[in-house]
Design an enzyme around this catalytic site. Structure first.
Site, short mmCIF file in Angstrom:
data_model
loop_
_atom_site.label_atom_id
_atom_site.label_comp_id
_atom_site.label_asym_id
_atom_site.label_seq_id
_atom_site.Cartn_x
_atom_site.Cartn_y
_atom_site.Cartn_z
N HIS A 80 0.67 -1.20 -0.01
CA HIS A 80 -0.02 -0.09 0.20
C HIS A 80 0.84 1.09 -0.05
O HIS A 80 0.42 2.14 -0.58
CB HIS A 80 -0.99 0.14 0.89
CG HIS A 80 -2.07 -0.81 0.98
ND1 HIS A 80 -2.15 -2.11 1.42
CD2 HIS A 80 -3.24 -0.53 0.63
CE1 HIS A 80 -3.16 -2.83 1.04
NE2 HIS A 80 -4.00 -2.13 0.47
N GLY A 81 2.05 1.36 0.72
CA GLY A 81 2.79 2.46 0.83
C GLY A 81 4.05 2.27 1.46
O GLY A 81 4.30 1.34 1.99
#
Lengths: 473, 355
Positions: free
Chosen positions: A325-326
C-alpha cells in the site's frame, strides 16, 4: 484522468461512441488501447513508457517461459520479469523509503551517511498494473495459463483504462479471453453499467469526499490530542471514507467496463459486515487478497505445512500486503495487525470449532461489531502520516489522554454519525445478498428515483476533483 | 469466454426506468438552478486554480504585457476593460483573494517577466510569512496535468450558463453554513469562511456582487465576517523574530523587483482603498510608515497610496474592503493617469501604458 472529472465525462462519451460505431473488432480494440494510453498520459505523459516496458518485457518473457522446458531457464526468465516489474515499482515507490531507512540504520551504527535527495514522482496506480502484469508471467510459469496469442489483446490487458490505476487487479485468464471475440453491451447492460457508474461516483464524490473526508482530515490533521469522542468519530469517518473512495472507484470501473461490454470481477462485498478477518479479506479489496493468496501465501506453503508455518505465512503475506500500500512503516504495522488478527482468529477457530453459540444471530452481530472495531484500529495506522500521530490517536481513542481538544463541529458529527450508521446498515442488510438481485426485486420507479437522486447529489455536490486515495498505491 | 463469469444485469424495464430517471433529474436540477437564481446568483466564472493557471500561461507569451497581482482588492477594484480602453492593453489579472502575493511576484521574476507589473498591497496579507489561502493556484500553474487543463476548458462553458455551478452553492458548503447547527461545548470554531463577494469574468475581473450593494442584510453579514477577522488575535512570534522576518521579506521583494527590472520590466505598488472598521484596524495594526513606506523604499518603486490622491478616494466600498463595480471605471482611469505621471516623474515611459 480521474473518473470524477468533466474530462472523463467527455473522454468516456467519445470512447463509447467509437466503440459502437461499425468498425472492425480489431479497430475497436486499437481504439480502446489508444484511449487507455491517453487516459494514463492525461496525468503525466512520460509515464506511459512504464506501461510499454511492462508490456514488452512480459509479452516476450511469457512466450519464452512457455517455450522453454528446462526448469532452471524458466526460473531465470521468470526472475527477469519479476526483476523488471518490481524494479520499476521499487525505484519509483520504495526508493526514498529504502534510502531513509538505510541512512537511519547507518546512523544507529554510528556511521554518518549523507544521502542525495530523492524527489521522484510516483506514477499513478503503479502497484496495480505491476501486479496485474506480473500475474501474467507467473500464470504462464505456473502453467495455469498459456501466453496470449495477440500482442494487441495483451497490451489491452495491461492497459485497459477502466481498471488501470486502481483495480480491480484482473487476472489474465479473466480479461484476455474477453478481447478475443467482438463484444458490445446490449441496452440493459449499457444502462446498468451507467447506473453502476452513478453509484460508484456517488460513493466517491458525495459520501467519501463530501460527507466524511472533512471530519477525518480535521481529526487526523489536528496535530494534537483530541477527545475520545472526536478520535472515534475521525476514525469512523475515515473507515467510511476509505471504503466509499475505493469501492466507489471499483464500482465505477465495473460500470465503465460493462458499458463497453466487458465483465470485471467484484472487488468489495460489504466488508463492514464481516464476521471475522478471514471473512473481511474475502470482502475487502478481493482482487488484491486473492492475488496475495495465489501468488504469495500458497507458494509459501499456505496452510499445508502445519499450524506454525501457516501463522508465519499469514504474517509474511499481510506484512508485504501492508507494504504494497505504501512505502511507510505505518502501512507495515497496518498489515501486521491484520496478520495478527488472522492468526488469532485461526487459532481461536481451531480451539472452539463447532461451538453452538457461534451459530446464533446475536453472536454473529457481536462478532461483526468486534471485527469492525478492530478494523478501525488498523485504519488509524493506515491514515496517520507518522507514528506520533497514530499513537496520539490510539491514546485518545482509549481515553488515555486528558484535556484533548474538541475539533469537530456539530455538522461534521452529524454527517459522520448518519453516514456511518447508513453504511453499516447497508452492509449488514446486503451481507448475504447480491446487488443485482436486490435491484431486480425493487419496483422500477423506485430504482429510477434512487438513481436520479444519486445523480442529483453528485452534480450539486460539485466535487473538488480529489484523486482517489488508492491512486497513490 | 465460456468459463468467464459474466456480470448479471437486473431484470427491469430499463427503457422507461431511464426515461423517468432523466425526467426526475431534469426537474431536480431545474428546481435547484431556479432556487439559486431567486437568491440573485447568476452564472459567472469560477475563480478556480485552473482559470488562474490559464491566465498565468498568457504571461509567457511574447510581447508587451501588463500583469496585476495582489489580493482580492486588486481583483475587484481594477476595471480591466477600462484599462484596455485607456492603454490599449488589457492587464492579465493574477491577483488571488486572501493570499499573500509575494510567491507570484517571485514566480514572475524567476520566469523573466519583462512587462509592467502592478502589485496591489494589502498590508495584512502582503506581510504574511506563507502564501496561504490560494497557494494551490500557483502550484497548479507549474504542475497542471493535461487532464486538468482539458477539464478547465470543458468547465468554462458550463460556468457561463449555470448559476448553481459555484463554490458557494456546493451541497456540503451549504449544509455547513446553516445557522441551526448547535455549538459543541469546547469547540473553538475557526474564522468563518468569507461568503460570496464577486462574480468573475473570464479575464478574472471580479465584479463585486450587486447583492452587497442592494441587500442590507447580506452586506451586514459580510461586515460581521470581516469583524471576526479584524478582531482575531493570532499567536505571533517574538518581536525580534517578526522584525527579522520583515527584513527578510524586504530583501526578497527588492531582489525580485531588481530581477524584473534587469529583464526590462517595471514594477508599481498600489495601496487600494478600504474604509470603515477595516481601514481603522489596518491603519492601527499596519501603519503606513511601518509597513507601506519601508516596502516601497526597499523595492525602490513607484508607490501609489489611495490616501494621497483625492481622485482615488470617495469610492463606494459596501463591506469596507472592495469597490462597487460602478466605481471601478472612474477609479481605474484616475489610477492609470497617476501611474503614468509618477513613472514619467522618474523618467520611465512604458509602452504598456501608451495607447
Amino acid at each position: 484522468m480521474l473518473f470524477n472529472s468533466l474530462t472523463f465525462v467527455v473522454f468516456f462519451s467519445i470512447v463509447l461512441v467509437l466503440h459502437y460505431l461499425p468498425f472492425s473488432w480489431r479497430q475497436k480494440k486499437i481504439n480502446l488501447l489508444v484511449a487507455s494510453y491517453l487516459f494514463y498520459a492525461a496525468w503525466n505523459p512520460p509515464f506511459v513508457i512504464l506501461l510499454w516496458i511492462s508490456t514488452v518485457v512480459d509479452w516476450y518473457v511469457a512466450k519464452a517461459i512457455h517455450r522453454e522446458q528446462r526448469q532452471h531457464q524458466r526460473r531465470l526468465l521468470l526472475f527477469l520479469s519479476i526483476a523488471v516489474n518490481l524494479g520499476i515499482l521499487g525505484y519509483f515507490k520504495y526508493g526514498g523509503f529504502l534510502l531513509d531507512n538505510w541512512v537511519a540504520l547507518m546512523g544507529t551504527l554510528g556511521i554518518p551517511w549523507q544521502a542525495a535527495g530523492w524527489s521522484i514522482v510516483l506514477p499513478v496506480g503503479i502497484s496495480f498494473y505491476t501486479f496485474q502484469t506480473m500475474a501474467y508471467s507467473l500464470d504462464v510459469y505456473l502453467r495455469r495459463a498459456e501466453p496470449a496469442e495477440s500482442v494487441l489483446d495483451f497490451s489491452l490487458f495491461v492497459t485497459f483504462f477502466p481498471q488501470l490505476v486502481a483495480g480491480p487487479i484482473v487476472r489474465p485468464t479473466h480479461l484476455i479471453p474477453q478481447f478475443a471475440e467482438p463484444v458490445t453491451a446490449n441496452r440493459q447492460q449499457l444502462l446498468w453499467g451507467l447506473a453502476l457508474m452513478t453509484l460508484g461516483l456517488f460513493e466517491k464524490i458525495v459520501v467519501a469526499d463530501g460527507a466524511l473526508a472533512p471530519a477525518a482530515e480535521a481529526v487526523f490533521g489536528s496535530g494534537k490530542a483530541v477527545t475520545m469522542v472526536d478520535a472515534w468519530l475521525g476514525t469512523l469517518a475515515f473507515s467510511g471514507q476509505i471504503f466509499s473512495d475505493f469501492a466507489g472507484y471499483s464500482t465505477t470501473a465495473i460500470g465503465v467496463a460493462l458499458c463497453l461490454g466487458f465483465s470485471l470481477p467484484n472487488n468489495f462485498n460489504y466488508p463492514y459486515a464481516s464476521l471475522g478477518f478471514s471473512d473481511f479479506w474475502r470482502r475487502w479489496h478481493i482482487s488484491l487478497s486473492t492475488w496475495l493468496r495465489d501468488y504469495l501465501y500458497v507458494p509459501l506453503g499456505g496452510n499445508r505445512k502445519g499450524n506454525g508455518r501457516t501463522y508465519v505465512n499469514l504474517m509474511v503475506t499481510m506484512l508485504l500486503g501492508g507494504l504494497w500500500h505504501g512505502a511507510s512503516w505505518t502501512f507495515v504495522v497496518w498489515g501486521g495487525l491484520h496478520g495478527v488478527y488472522l492468526t488469532a482468529e485461526r487459532f481461536l477457530r481451531g480451539r472452539f470449532k463447532g461451538a453452538r453459540v457461534a451459530q446464533t444471530v446475536l453472536f454473529k452481530f457481536g462478532l461483526a461489531l468486534l471485527t469492525y472495531f478492530l478494523v478501525n484500529i488498523t485504519w488509524v495506522f493506515f491514515r496517520s502520516p507518522d507514528f506520533p500521530t497514530a499513537w496520539r490517536m490510539i491514546r485518545s481513542m482509549v481515553g488515555a489522554t486528558s484535556g484533548g481538544a474538541v475539533v469537530l463541529p456539530a455538522v461534521y458529527v452529524a454527517q459522520v454519525v448518519i453516514v456511518i450508521a447508513g453504511i453499516l446498515a447497508v452492509h449488514w442488510f446486503m451481507r448475504e445478498r447480491v446487488l443485482e438481485e436486490v435491484v431486480a426485486r425493487t419496483r422500477w420507479w423506485v430504482v429510477s428515483t434512487v438513481w436520479a437522486a444519486m445523480l442529483f447529489a453528485i452534480i450539486v455536490t460539485q466535487g473538488s476533483g480529489n484523486a482517489f486515495i488508492y491512486f497513490q498505491f | 469466454m465460456a468459463d468467464i463469469p459474466l456480470r448479471p444485469t437486473p431484470g427491469q424495464p430499463w427503457g422507461k426506468l431511464a426515461l423517468l430517471m432523466s425526467l426526475l433529474l431534469v426537474m431536480g436540477m431545474g428546481t435547484w438552478e431556479g432556487y439559486w437564481r431567486s437568491l440573485q446568483y447568476a452564472p459567472s466564472y469560477r475563480g478556480s486554480d485552473g482559470l488562474w493557471a490559464l491566465l498565468r500561461r498568457q504571461v509567457d507569451r511574447p510581447g508587451p504585457a501588463t500583469v496585476t497581482i495582489g489580493s482580492s482588492r486588486t481583483l475587484s477594484d481594477l476595471n480591466l476593460e477600462t484599462w484596455r480602453d485607456v492603454t490599449g492593453l488589457r492587464p492579465i489579472q493574477l491577483a488571488l483573494e486572501g493570499t499573500q502575493p509575494r510567491a507570484v511576484l517571485d514566480d514572475l521574476a524567476q520566469h523573466g517577466f519583462s512587462g509592467l507589473l502592478i502589485v496591489g498591497l494589502t498590508p495584512v496579507l502582503f506581510t504574511l510569512p506563507d502564501t496561504g489561502y490560494r497557494a494551490e493556484a500557483v502550484r497548479r500553474y507549474g504542475n497542471e496535468s493535461p487532464s486538468q487543463w482539458l477539464g478547465q476548458q470543458i468547465s468554462m462553458p458550463l460556468e457561463q450558463v449555470l448559476a448553481f455551478y459555484n463554490f458557494d452553492t456546493a451541497l456540503f458548503t451549504v449544509i455547513e453554513r446553516q445557522t441551526w447547527w448547535p455549538a459543541r461545548t469546547g469547540y473553538q470554531p475557526p474564522l468563518p469562511p468569507v461568503r460570496k463577494l464577486f462574480n468573475y469574468r473570464r479575464t478574472r475581473q471580479a465584479d463585486l456582487w450587486t447583492k452587497l450593494d442592494d441587500d442590507a442584510e447580506y452586506r451586514e453579514l459580510a461586515r460581521d465576517i470581516w469583524r471576526e477577522y479584524l478582531n482575531f488575535k493570532p499567536d505571533l512570534p517574538p518581536e525580534d523574530v517578526l522584525r527579522q522576518q520583515f527584513e527578510n521579506m524586504l530583501q526578497e521583494v527588492r531582489s525580485d523587483v531588481e530581477t524584473i527590472r534587469a529583464a526590462g520590466g517595471e514594477v508599481v505598488f498600489i495601496r487600494l482603498p478600504s474604509n470603515g472598521e477595516f481601514r481603522a484596524v489596518e491603519n492601527g495594526a499596519f501603519p503606513r510608515e511601518r509597513v507601506w513606506q519601508p516596502i516601497i523604499g526597499a523595492a525602490g518603486v513607484v508607490g501609489i497610496h489611495f490616501e494621497d490622491y483625492p481622485a482615488l478616494r470617495g469610492m463606494s466600498l459596501p463591506e469596507w474592503s472592495h469597490m462597487s463595480t460602478r466605481d471601478t471605471d472612474r477609479f481605474t482611469r484616475a489610477l492609470i493617469a497617476i501611474i503614468r505621471s509618477q513613472l514619467a516623474a522618474r523618467g520611465v515611459e512604458r509602452q504598456e501604458l501608451t495607447p
